[in-house]
Design an enzyme around this catalytic site. Sequence first.
Site, PDB file in Angstrom:
ATOM      1  N   ASP A 457       0.832  -1.208   0.000  1.00 13.21           N
ATOM      2  CA  ASP A 457       0.000   0.000   0.000  1.00 13.21           C
ATOM      3  C   ASP A 457       0.867   1.260   0.000  1.00 13.21           C
ATOM      4  O   ASP A 457       2.081   1.219   0.249  1.00 13.21           O
ATOM      5  CB  ASP A 457      -0.931  -0.014   1.215  1.00 13.21           C
ATOM      6  N   ASP A 523     -10.799   1.860  -3.339  1.00 12.29           N
ATOM      7  CA  ASP A 523     -11.256   1.446  -2.014  1.00 12.29           C
ATOM      8  C   ASP A 523     -12.770   1.295  -1.957  1.00 12.29           C
ATOM      9  O   ASP A 523     -13.307   0.825  -0.940  1.00 12.29           O
ATOM     10  CB  ASP A 523     -10.810   2.463  -0.959  1.00 12.29           C
TER      11      ASP A 523
END
Length: 729
Positions: A457, A523
């Site tokens: 990430d 997301d």
Amino acid sequence: MNEARIVHLVSEDVSVIIVQDDDSLPVILHWGVRLPVEDETLRAFAAAEERPGLEDVSDLPYRASVLPEHSAGWFGRPGVEVQRDGAAWSPRFSIRAVALDGAEMAAGELRTHTGAVTFFAHDAFTEIELELEIDLQSSGLLRTRTRIRNASSSPAPLEVGSVLVSLPIPVRANEALDFTGRWAHERIPQRHPIVHGLHVRESRRGRTGLDATMLVAAGTPGFGSDDGEVWVGHVGFSGNHEHALERTDSALAFRGGELLLPGEVRLRSGEEYVTPWVFGSYGVGLDAASHRFHDFLRARSRSSRRPRPVTLNVWEAVYFDHDEATISALATEASQLGVERFVLDDGWFRGRRDDRAGLGDWTPDPAAWPGGLRPLAEHVRGLGMEFGLWVEPEMINEDSDLARAHPDWILRARPELPALFRFQQVLDLTNPEAYAHILATLDDLIRDVGISYLKWDHNRDLIDAGHPGTGRPAVHEQTTAVYRMLDELRRRHPDLEIESCASGGGRVDLGILERTDRIHPSDSHDPIDRFHILRWTGLLVPPEMLGSHVASAVSSVTGRTHSLPYRCAVAFLGHFGIEWDIRSLAADEREQLAWWVSVHRRFRRLIQDGRPVGGGELDPSGPAMRGIVAADGAAALYTIVTPPVAADTRARVRFSGLDDKRDYRVTVSAPESLGPPWQVPDWIRDAPGIDADDDAGVAFSGAVLRLVGLEFPTFHPERAAIVRLTAAG
């Protein structure tokens, strides 16, 4: 022109004609459809548009080279912007040599070639050497990069301001498509006319960016998925970068390159700067141009080696609330649904109870994992699944042991730290000690725990990202350091797969994708948004590299509620997975989800190897479609979604990519609530489900399906159907 070198780079359906005359930098005369022409025709074409100026000595016209030069009379953006102590700012390069895949090419020579041509040039006055590489892949994907070397013995460094290549596009391409976006809704398309001037899309975020365009397309009016000529440009770099369309007198070009901050690249004597690859793809329709990017990635990615394992990520099931018993139970439930890869997300490491602490301290939290992560990993593998782990190696919390021990390892342009975003700072991976520490920590984790997959990430933009101590800009070196680390981890662990995530789809480019095996497109798992995010991100990224998860009925991002069949149908044509607390499933939900997993596993090789297609993007009131067609045209899968609102109760959907000479049997999996029964046509209502045998279903002509299509209900919004087509006979 008799001494001009002419290079005709060819693939099966693309031609790039390059002319290098006298000692000037090369000019691309044509980039587009394959031209079946003889050598003499090429020579005549190369000479036909020469213009004499005034008496061959004044007002000499300048056709922009691949790196346009101000010194030659170019008044747009220069291809190379440099300076040395305020001078050497207007280079005029002279070609020294030209090579085709390493073999030198003589002046006056004409060659038709598949592969790369490299031009070697220098400017004796500014003492700069340059190499320009132009490569046409066998797929028809064009790419170019430049190497600049400071050949001066002067102690004054050569500062590189920018290197922006110029890929010419015919001016008949007068409509542009690019993208914008934000967190949880990336890749929002923007179509607009191309007008004279410079249309620039910059990203100064230190990563590709949630709002980044990803690519720029220029096409003939009304171009769509399968029609209209399209030229697509892309900068394959994960740091600051620039995409642009430049329209000048009688000319249009894609301009692209790395966006360098002041003083970021300063070359001492003998040092060099190598640009990122800049890519161009031509096609009739967006899908044809897109396939060339897919071929490039499929030749490199580990995702092409084997069927994509159905994945469960625990993030939306537990968030930061890690407990070994709970997560072990989740793994057991996942295996019973047919999941093949289990990924432990954020929250597993020391001090990580929320996002305010712990980044940088990459050891298991003893409160949550008293025996470390190995017992969980062994439990997961014992259930027949692979074990994956979330990491964010480029970031650091100020509240961490690593930050307290090494505050000098945090990027900053000033004595004070940059503004916080998501309560974190950026770790200076250009520092050899910091780099070695993170590399060793990750290497040990992978070996000790038995990790087969990293979700990597990157949750903040780079602000004031300078080298501690000097304050000089560090984005370029930080980006290349990340590349080196990924390359080294992959070298040490040949079977390791890595996902690129950056607050969702904030780092999507060919620079990172050459080193990773899939992306997290967003997301948001809300299927309304997700369908279009997958469609547009899929112009660059093949479906098997698009993480495509089914989440809870109520979206954690939008709060909207959707049925399980709708969520699964939207996620189906990608790297299928689950991000949901499956412990709460009702019996019928569990049965439905297991069915979708099993059907996806049946057809995933088609999804992984086939040619993606799209449709419906020009009409927001009609159904939209994403599809995959087998390379041999023998089978296809399509996801069709209804529009949010439509004045019509039905609309025809054309099934792109089929073979007109074949007949196809039709099977469909559609919800009962696709529309009122009298609005649902027989071809849907009477069709077997997509899990039926290959010889099931009524056959239709491929030409009818592709060119005319079949009516699809648009009565209800937020509905989706999967249509499977199998060649008959």
